[in-house]
Design an enzyme around this catalytic site. Sequence first.
Site, PDB file in Angstrom:
ATOM      1  N   PHE A  24       9.207   6.618   3.769  1.00 17.45           N
ATOM      2  CA  PHE A  24       7.915   7.620   3.278  1.00 17.45           C
ATOM      3  C   PHE A  24       6.924   6.582   2.579  1.00 17.45           C
ATOM      4  CE2 PHE A  24       5.919   9.531  -0.245  1.00 17.45           C
ATOM      5  CZ  PHE A  24       5.556  11.610   0.134  1.00 17.45           C
ATOM      6  N   GLY A  25       5.325   7.455   3.688  1.00 19.93           N
ATOM      7  CA  GLY A  25       4.461   6.363   2.832  1.00 19.93           C
ATOM      8  C   GLY A  25       3.639   7.399   2.249  1.00 19.93           C
ATOM      9  N   TYR A  26       3.053   6.553   1.449  1.00 19.45           N
ATOM     10  CA  TYR A  26       1.973   7.891   0.335  1.00 19.45           C
ATOM     11  C   TYR A  26       0.604   7.068   0.261  1.00 19.45           C
ATOM     12  CZ  TYR A  26       3.407   4.388  -2.923  1.00 19.45           C
ATOM     13  OH  TYR A  26       4.139   3.319  -3.637  1.00 19.45           O
ATOM     14  N   GLY A  27       0.213   5.551   0.637  1.00 21.36           N
ATOM     15  CA  GLY A  27      -0.451   4.860   0.457  1.00 21.36           C
ATOM     16  C   GLY A  27      -1.320   4.401   1.917  1.00 21.36           C
ATOM     17  N   SER A  28      -1.822   3.128   1.644  1.00 24.99           N
ATOM     18  CA  SER A  28      -1.771   2.417   3.365  1.00 24.99           C
ATOM     19  C   SER A  28      -0.904   3.270   4.277  1.00 24.99           C
ATOM     20  CB  SER A  28      -2.094   1.577   3.093  1.00 24.99           C
ATOM     21  OG  SER A  28      -0.968   0.730   3.124  1.00 24.99           O
ATOM     22  N   GLU A  99       4.232  -4.785   2.512  1.00 24.90           N
ATOM     23  CA  GLU A  99       4.333  -4.470   1.105  1.00 24.90           C
ATOM     24  C   GLU A  99       5.564  -5.962  -0.041  1.00 24.90           C
ATOM     25  OE1 GLU A  99       3.853  -1.780   0.731  1.00 24.90           O
ATOM     26  OE2 GLU A  99       3.382  -1.060   3.087  1.00 24.90           O
TER      27      GLU A  99
HETATM   28  C1  SIN Z   1       2.628   2.990   0.588  1.00 23.10           C
HETATM   29  O1  SIN Z   1       1.613   3.388   1.632  1.00 23.10           O
HETATM   30  O2  SIN Z   1       3.907   3.911   1.250  1.00 23.10           O
HETATM   31  C2  SIN Z   1       2.783   2.033   0.333  1.00 23.10           C
HETATM   32  C3  SIN Z   1       1.615   1.475  -0.611  1.00 23.10           C
HETATM   33  C4  SIN Z   1       1.038   0.807   0.571  1.00 23.10           C
HETATM   34  O3  SIN Z   1       1.701   0.133   1.276  1.00 23.10           O
HETATM   35  O4  SIN Z   1      -0.414   1.109   0.491  1.00 23.10           O
END
Ligand code: SIN
Length: 189
Positions: A24-28, A99
């Site tokens: 699951f990705g929530y940022g970049s 990460e």
């Molecule tokens: C994410 O996107 O899930 C983790 C944080 C990032 O890499 O920005």
Amino acid sequence: MSHNTIAINQQQQPLDHLESVWLFGYGSLIYKADFPYLQRRPARIHGWQRRFWQGSHDHRGTPEAPGRVATLIAAPEHSCDGMAYEVTPDVFAHLDHREKNGYLRIFTTFDWLDGSGQVEGLVYIAGPDNDAFLGEASPLAIAEQIAASHGPSGPNSEYLMRLAEALRELGEQDEHVFAIETELKRMLA
Ligand code: SIN
């Protein structure tokens, strides 16, 4: 805890016995999928809120002048929408490196945004006990820090703007991200 999490992630959670893993990705990770994936689907996790409370020493800032990037903060009443990717376990060598600045992987359950069910998968979370954690600040203070920060992956403002755009495309109304975006646009205008 040291902010380089590569060894911890690889020791605590070997994945090689699995055929594929959902992430699951929530940022970049929503807008920058620089890795091969089998499929991707919009998803939601419960009990977490997206916050720009994590320092970035390696992508959007430097150790001397860290930028601010997203992490998840435990919030039992809340949920967070993002993008889930099905990947083969070897992809985590790249992801753990990407990460490495404080993020640990944990297994959790995600719901598909289209309501068709749920799956167990991984999410990278940078908790308050990592050395790069910056914590809470006002949208104005966060925007000021983002406006001033650059790192090897580019300007910190690009991270925020691209994430805000991707969240709008997902239909996610994230007040925290949009409040920072408003301040940042005013500053950069
Ligand atoms: C994410 O996107 O899930 C983790 C944080 C990032 O890499 O920005």
